[in-house]
Design an enzyme around this catalytic site. Structure first.
Site, PDB file in Angstrom:
ATOM      1  N   GLU A 130       0.841  -1.183   0.000  1.00 41.54           N
ATOM      2  CA  GLU A 130       0.000   0.000   0.000  1.00 41.54           C
ATOM      3  C   GLU A 130       0.884   1.244   0.000  1.00 41.54           C
ATOM      4  O   GLU A 130       1.877   1.253   0.708  1.00 41.54           O
ATOM      5  CB  GLU A 130      -0.913   0.055   1.231  1.00 41.54           C
ATOM      6  CG  GLU A 130      -1.978   1.131   1.094  1.00 41.54           C
ATOM      7  CD  GLU A 130      -2.953   1.194   2.274  1.00 41.54           C
ATOM      8  OE1 GLU A 130      -4.014   1.775   2.110  1.00 41.54           O
ATOM      9  OE2 GLU A 130      -2.609   0.670   3.333  1.00 41.54           O
ATOM     10  N   ALA A 264       1.717  -0.308  11.077  1.00 37.00           N
ATOM     11  CA  ALA A 264       1.234  -1.643  10.760  1.00 37.00           C
ATOM     12  C   ALA A 264       0.529  -1.608   9.408  1.00 37.00           C
ATOM     13  O   ALA A 264       0.181  -0.547   8.921  1.00 37.00           O
ATOM     14  CB  ALA A 264       0.269  -2.128  11.838  1.00 37.00           C
ATOM     15  N   GLU A 266      -2.464  -3.811   6.942  1.00 35.77           N
ATOM     16  CA  GLU A 266      -3.558  -4.772   7.055  1.00 35.77           C
ATOM     17  C   GLU A 266      -3.626  -5.852   5.985  1.00 35.77           C
ATOM     18  O   GLU A 266      -4.710  -6.377   5.731  1.00 35.77           O
ATOM     19  CB  GLU A 266      -4.871  -4.004   7.060  1.00 35.77           C
ATOM     20  CG  GLU A 266      -5.254  -3.339   5.713  1.00 35.77           C
ATOM     21  CD  GLU A 266      -4.818  -1.886   5.567  1.00 35.77           C
ATOM     22  OE1 GLU A 266      -3.842  -1.491   6.236  1.00 35.77           O
ATOM     23  OE2 GLU A 266      -5.441  -1.157   4.781  1.00 35.77           O
ATOM     24  N   ASN A 267      -2.512  -6.226   5.333  1.00 36.54           N
ATOM     25  CA  ASN A 267      -2.545  -7.302   4.330  1.00 36.54           C
ATOM     26  C   ASN A 267      -3.517  -8.388   4.779  1.00 36.54           C
ATOM     27  O   ASN A 267      -3.450  -8.849   5.918  1.00 36.54           O
ATOM     28  CB  ASN A 267      -1.153  -7.929   4.179  1.00 36.54           C
ATOM     29  CG  ASN A 267      -0.061  -6.900   4.149  1.00 36.54           C
ATOM     30  OD1 ASN A 267      -0.046  -6.046   3.289  1.00 36.54           O
ATOM     31  ND2 ASN A 267       0.843  -6.952   5.128  1.00 36.54           N
ATOM     32  N   HIS A 298      -7.086  -1.902  15.009  1.00 36.94           N
ATOM     33  CA  HIS A 298      -7.197  -1.104  13.784  1.00 36.94           C
ATOM     34  C   HIS A 298      -7.018  -1.999  12.546  1.00 36.94           C
ATOM     35  O   HIS A 298      -7.836  -1.992  11.628  1.00 36.94           O
ATOM     36  CB  HIS A 298      -6.135  -0.004  13.821  1.00 36.94           C
ATOM     37  CG  HIS A 298      -6.066   0.860  12.605  1.00 36.94           C
ATOM     38  ND1 HIS A 298      -6.465   2.169  12.609  1.00 36.94           N
ATOM     39  CD2 HIS A 298      -5.629   0.612  11.344  1.00 36.94           C
ATOM     40  CE1 HIS A 298      -6.289   2.689  11.406  1.00 36.94           C
ATOM     41  NE2 HIS A 298      -5.773   1.765  10.618  1.00 36.94           N
ATOM     42  N   GLU A 299      -5.959  -2.784  12.549  1.00 34.73           N
ATOM     43  CA  GLU A 299      -5.688  -3.612  11.368  1.00 34.73           C
ATOM     44  C   GLU A 299      -6.719  -4.722  11.233  1.00 34.73           C
ATOM     45  O   GLU A 299      -7.084  -5.105  10.112  1.00 34.73           O
ATOM     46  CB  GLU A 299      -4.269  -4.192  11.431  1.00 34.73           C
ATOM     47  CG  GLU A 299      -3.145  -3.164  11.613  1.00 34.73           C
ATOM     48  CD  GLU A 299      -3.199  -1.991  10.647  1.00 34.73           C
ATOM     49  OE1 GLU A 299      -3.754  -2.152   9.550  1.00 34.73           O
ATOM     50  OE2 GLU A 299      -2.701  -0.898  11.002  1.00 34.73           O
ATOM     51  N   HIS A 302      -9.752  -3.413   9.531  1.00 35.19           N
ATOM     52  CA  HIS A 302      -9.563  -3.341   8.074  1.00 35.19           C
ATOM     53  C   HIS A 302      -9.890  -4.668   7.376  1.00 35.19           C
ATOM     54  O   HIS A 302     -10.167  -4.671   6.177  1.00 35.19           O
ATOM     55  CB  HIS A 302      -8.099  -3.042   7.746  1.00 35.19           C
ATOM     56  CG  HIS A 302      -7.733  -1.591   7.772  1.00 35.19           C
ATOM     57  ND1 HIS A 302      -8.488  -0.611   7.195  1.00 35.19           N
ATOM     58  CD2 HIS A 302      -6.641  -0.965   8.286  1.00 35.19           C
ATOM     59  CE1 HIS A 302      -7.880   0.566   7.363  1.00 35.19           C
ATOM     60  NE2 HIS A 302      -6.769   0.372   8.032  1.00 35.19           N
ATOM     61  N   GLU A 321      -9.462   4.287   6.418  1.00 38.14           N
ATOM     62  CA  GLU A 321      -8.668   4.649   7.594  1.00 38.14           C
ATOM     63  C   GLU A 321      -9.497   5.218   8.738  1.00 38.14           C
ATOM     64  O   GLU A 321      -9.228   4.953   9.905  1.00 38.14           O
ATOM     65  CB  GLU A 321      -7.534   5.593   7.205  1.00 38.14           C
ATOM     66  CG  GLU A 321      -6.488   4.941   6.286  1.00 38.14           C
ATOM     67  CD  GLU A 321      -5.917   3.642   6.829  1.00 38.14           C
ATOM     68  OE1 GLU A 321      -6.083   3.366   8.035  1.00 38.14           O
ATOM     69  OE2 GLU A 321      -5.319   2.885   6.045  1.00 38.14           O
TER      70      GLU A 321
HETATM   71  N1  BES Z   1      -3.107   1.011   5.933  1.00 29.80           N
HETATM   72  C1  BES Z   1      -2.309   1.564   6.949  1.00 29.80           C
HETATM   73  C2  BES Z   1      -0.839   1.413   6.709  1.00 29.80           C
HETATM   74  C3  BES Z   1      -0.289   2.403   5.733  1.00 29.80           C
HETATM   75  C4  BES Z   1      -0.052   3.679   6.138  1.00 29.80           C
HETATM   76  C5  BES Z   1      -0.010   2.036   4.453  1.00 29.80           C
HETATM   77  C6  BES Z   1       0.432   4.588   5.254  1.00 29.80           C
HETATM   78  C7  BES Z   1       0.469   2.930   3.546  1.00 29.80           C
HETATM   79  C8  BES Z   1       0.685   4.216   3.953  1.00 29.80           C
HETATM   80  C9  BES Z   1      -2.592   0.911   8.287  1.00 29.80           C
HETATM   81  O1  BES Z   1      -3.846   0.357   8.405  1.00 29.80           O
HETATM   82  C10 BES Z   1      -2.517   2.001   9.318  1.00 29.80           C
HETATM   83  O2  BES Z   1      -3.354   2.836   9.316  1.00 29.80           O
HETATM   84  N2  BES Z   1      -1.505   1.970  10.174  1.00 29.80           N
HETATM   85  C11 BES Z   1      -1.314   2.974  11.178  1.00 29.80           C
HETATM   86  C12 BES Z   1      -1.503   2.409  12.551  1.00 29.80           C
HETATM   87  C13 BES Z   1      -2.823   2.682  13.155  1.00 29.80           C
HETATM   88  C14 BES Z   1      -2.905   2.143  14.547  1.00 29.80           C
HETATM   89  C15 BES Z   1      -3.228   4.132  13.132  1.00 29.80           C
HETATM   90  C16 BES Z   1       0.103   3.464  11.072  1.00 29.80           C
HETATM   91  O3  BES Z   1       0.891   2.805  10.397  1.00 29.80           O
HETATM   92  O4  BES Z   1       0.415   4.471  11.670  1.00 29.80           O
HETATM   93 ZN    ZN Z   2      -5.321   1.756   8.684  1.00 28.83          ZN
END
Ligand code: BES
Ligand code: ZN
Length: 835
Positions: A130, A264, A266-267, A298-299, A302, A321
């Site tokens: 992603e 993190a 969410e694959n 969170h993941e 998703h 998100e």
């Molecule tokens: N889908 C995102 C990861 C992501 C972030 C991919 C930016 C590509 C670009 C994942 O679900 C996510 O939101 N991760 C958060 C953690 C969450 C607890 C807010 C992160 O990585 O900060």
């Molecule tokens: Zn997310």
């Protein structure tokens, strides 16, 4: 509904991928073969796919019994490969491609991650796709609406552990040293959710019904996985209950990766984490533990919201998100009601969103994006926190039941497909049996910013008016439909839907508290008389903690906007707010610290220090300086923040306390993990070169992710300019992982003694930093953010001049540069007004 795609068009639709990878340790090159079943609507000779940093050696198209070999043309800036056939093809066909690529060390695509095992360097391979980096691992139709099924296989060393989205179907010996691992067919899904992992992972496991849950980590860290296993099981069951849809895959892997760009990812069925956001045990502090819980939740959210139903295009990224953000707190609250998660939601999500959204240069939740850089840029507080705040408001407007039924309907209708925001509102509106929901919510999604509701008394009523609020107080003509709750001095709660610019509350009692319960995403401005009356209620502890936090938060924003002075604010806190509870206490503490930061060596520094000292001593007087057993998490968090705030204000008692704890740590005695971060940071604030050396000596050896992070952070808290210079250099050296290289600059951005130094350093190293953080890492914007605390006219001019130069700018920081410039302007104005 017609598919909407950005670049590849809709004539060709992928149906199924058969992918074989031969990862390449130790040379860090992989080979791959893809057979992609496609459906072609209108006869064509050319097929365009996304590809990036791949070498494609052969291309063939098979239709019926015909095998056509194709020519290959790469379009590097477009990240596309076009294959051209000798004749027109139509209907079903299979594209066969062979290619090679690199396991880069930049944390995107099919990348490598390094760790130590018994002192020896080891590598594992993992993916981060992603938003737009599946194309760096295999040629594909890399847009979220192109959902297809996947058959993945890998040829790896026979002792290697492999992971993908689905369980292993078969393993077959290929040679004396290698095996072929084949995974079960995936459900229909988007490319950005595919996962490949290879390494010496160890795991622990549990079952939830038929679903196998595993936590995977490198062998030296797997002992820190139990907490995560427990949380995963709990939250998975919560979401199955809440969504009323079973988790659709046979397994979920929860994987800790030593080098990881975000928190993190969410694959589907193979969720990856930064170690610090996953691994912990009974010694983990409450802040880190909660972060682990929230991140896992969170993941997992998703897996339904995002994976099962996916946004049509990235302009609705927030659908993913903000829902995951919103749902994660629900799941954690359900499991741990004693954590006061709804109160934390206000402080961490709603207040954070408001403060990001009060700039002229903010953006609407729903935003046009085209290039990968633009997509990367919107993984920001607006997509996460404003989206989460608006959903919270929506839920409180339609009620929990209708909200949940609407979600259920939405997920059921679009499962294994894509959807847009309108389909979501449609579903919620249908569940709520009304006609207003859709139009109410639209204004909050499509317009930038949020309203300020001003309230004035006139005889026996209160007059309300709304305008868009920005810290610059620019005039706008925007308008929102505001679901507005209030309570009055008679204790009567009331509500109204403010659809116009003006409204009235008929009530003759001495004050109203608007945004009662703080479910609404807006701010309130009271007149000084009303604020006095509300302040008195606060002092007498008559309000709920959330309402107190709301009043204080809005007042502070009005100070930044120049509607009230800093002196007024400090006076208000000292007079009325010394006994407030969480989250107001946390909010005040953070605001006092930010005033100290901008006020460093300025007129109001001493008054702020005085009020901060009174406030925090008062707080510590109530909660104590050390942690009793079974204390509320929020209290524990307040303690460390209070001691830290006192330390920054050079309070001798706090400094003494911290020094004692440091001595205990140095002599190997146990010290509360909730205080260790403060101990290191405040010691550094008062520390010298010998402490500096001590921290790094420990940092290099420290394997526990939390402790390691705290030692690193402290490195940015020295006052001595030479030590700060050294820390900045250290942050970009081989001693610090790329994933952690923003930590010291971020800490320094909170160190009032070092802002100018950080700015100089960033200018000198900017070109290098741009190279180091490729778009896919999402890290470059963080460095720009670090400059939000600059506060002189000279710095403002320099900042603008620096980023006016094309060579310093890139797609993924354009917006944040505008936002930070505006922040600096606001700081400058604040200083000038209050000097
Ligand atoms: N889908 C995102 C990861 C992501 C972030 C991919 C930016 C590509 C670009 C994942 O679900 C996510 O939101 N991760 C958060 C953690 C969450 C607890 C807010 C992160 O990585 O900060
Ligand atoms: Zn997310």
């Amino acid at each position: 509904m017609a598919l909407q795609h950005q670049t590849l068009g809709t004539n060709i639709i992928p149906l199924h991928y058969t992918l074989t990878f031969e990862p390449g340790l130790p040379r860090f090159r992989f080979r791959g073969a893809a057979a992609i079943d496609i459906s072609i609507a209108k006869a064509t000779k050319t097929i365009a796919l996304n590809a990036k940093e791949l070498e494609i050696s052969s291309a063939q198209v098979i239709t019926g019994s015909e095998k056509l070999s194709a020519s290959i043309a790469m379009n590097v800036p477009q990240q596309e490969v076009t294959i051209t056939l000798p004749k027109l093809v139509q209907g079903n066909a299979t594209v066969k491609l062979e290619f090679t690529g690199t396991h880069n060390d930049g944390m995107y695509g099919f990348y490598r991650s390094k760790y130590l095992l018994k002192g020896e360097e080891q590598f594992l391979l993992t993916t981060q796709f992603e938003a737009a980096n599946a194309r760096a691992a295999f040629p594909c139709f890399d847009e979220p609406a192109f959902k297809a099924t996947f058959d993945v296989s890998m040829i790896v060393g026979k002792d290697m552990f492999t992971v993908s989205n689905m369980p292993i179907k078969a393993e077959k010996r290929v040679s004396s040293r290698t095996k072929l691992v084949t995974f079960q067919t995936s459900p229909k899904m988007s490319t950005y959710l595919l996962y490949l992992g290879v390494g010496q992972f160890k795991f622990i496991s549990a079952k939830s019904g038929k679903v196998l849950i595993r936590v995977l980590a490198t062998p030296d860290k797997i002992h820190l996985g139990k907490l995560a296993l427990r949380y995963t099981k709990t939250f998975l069951q919560f979401f199955e209950r809440y969504f009323k849809i079973p988790y659709p895959l046979p397994k979920v892997d929860i994987i800790a990766i030593p080098d990881f760009a975000s928190g993190a990812m969410e694959n589907w069925g193979a969720i990856t984490f930064r170690e610090i956001a996953l691994l912990g045990d009974q010694d983990t502090s409450v802040v880190f533990k909660q972060n682990i819980a929230i991140t896992i939740a969170h993941e997992l959210a998703h897996q339904w919201f995002g994976n099962l139903v996916t946004m049509q295009w990235w302009d609705d990224l927030w659908l993913n998100e903000s829902f995951a953000t919103f749902m994660s707190y629900k799941a954690v609250h359900d499991a741990f009601p004693e954590w006061d998660v709804p109160l934390q939601y206000f402080e961490e999500t709603i207040a954070d969103a408001l403060s990001a959204d009060e700039l002229e240069s903010t953006h609407p939740i729903n935003v046009k994006v085209n290039t990968p850089g633009e997509i990367d840029e919107i993984f920001d507080k607006i997509s996460y926190d404003k989206g989460g705040s608006v959903l919270h408001m929506l839920e409180s407007y339609v009620g929990e039941k209708a909200f949940r039924e609407g979600l259920h309907l939405y997920l059921r209708t679009h499962a294994y497909g894509n959807a847009t925001k309108d389909q979501l509102w449609g579903a919620i509106q249908q569940a709520h049996h009304d006609t207003t929901t859709s139009s109410m919510i639209k204004g909050w999604i499509t317009q930038p910013g949020f309203p300020l509701v001003e309230v004035k008394r006139q005889g026996k009523r209160y007059l309300l008016s709304q305008t868009r609020f920005t810290l610059t107080r620019k005039k706008y003509t925007q308008k929102w439909t505001i679901p507005l709750n209030y309570s009055t001095a008679d204790g009567k709660p009331g509500s109204l839907l403010l659809t116009k610019l003006r409204g009235t509350i008929f009530d003759s009692s001495p004050w109203p508290k608007l945004n009662y319960g703080q479910d609404g995403y807006y701010r309130v401005k009271y007149t000084p008389e009303l604020l006095d009356a509300l302040g008195e209620q606060i002092r007498q502890q008559k309000f709920y903690p959330l309402d107190v936090a709301g009043i204080e938060n809005d007042l502070f924003a009005l100070v930044l906007a120049g509607e009230y002075t800093i002196d007024y604010y400090l006076d208000f806190i000292e007079k009325h707010c010394l006994t407030v509870a969480y989250p107001a206490s946390m909010s005040i503490s953070l605001h006092l610290n930010s005033l100290l930061h901008v006020g460093y060596k300025r007129r109001w520094e001493n008054t702020t220090k005085r009020v901060s000292t009174i406030f925090h001593h008062h707080l510590l007087g109530q909660i104590g300086w050390s942690r009793p057993k079974n204390e509320k998490n929020t209290t524990t968090m307040l303690r460390s923040l209070s001691i830290s705030s006192l330390g920054i204000a050079d309070d001798e008692k706090a400094i003494h306390y911290v020094h004692n704890l440091l001595e205990q740590i140095r002599s190997g005695k146990p010290v509360d993990s909730n205080l260790r971060g403060v101990v290191y940071s405040i010691s550094a604030w008062r520390g010298d070169a010998s402490l500096y050396n001590y921290l790094w000596k420990r940092y290099i050896r420290e394997q526990v992710p939390e402790e390691n992070r705290k030692l690193l952070r402290a490195g940015g808290m020295f006052r001595d300019k030479i030590l700060i210079q050294k820390a900045l250099a250290w942050s970009q050296s081989d001693n610090v992982r790329l994933q952690d290289s923003f930590v010291i600059p971020v800490t320094i951005s909170g160190n009032p003694a070092a802002s100018e130094l950080l700015w100089q350093w960033l200018q000198q190293h900017w070109i290098q930093l741009m190279k180091r953080y490729s778009g896919g890492t999402h890290m470059l914007p963080t460095f720009v953010h670090c400059l939000s605390g600059l506060s002189t006219r000279k710095q403002l001019a320099e900042f603008q001049a620096f980023f006016r130069q094309k060579k310093h700018l890139r797609d993924d920081i354009k917006m944040v540069v505008r936002q930070v410039a505006e922040r600096i302007r606001i700081n400058v104005a604040l200083v000038e007004r209050n000097s």
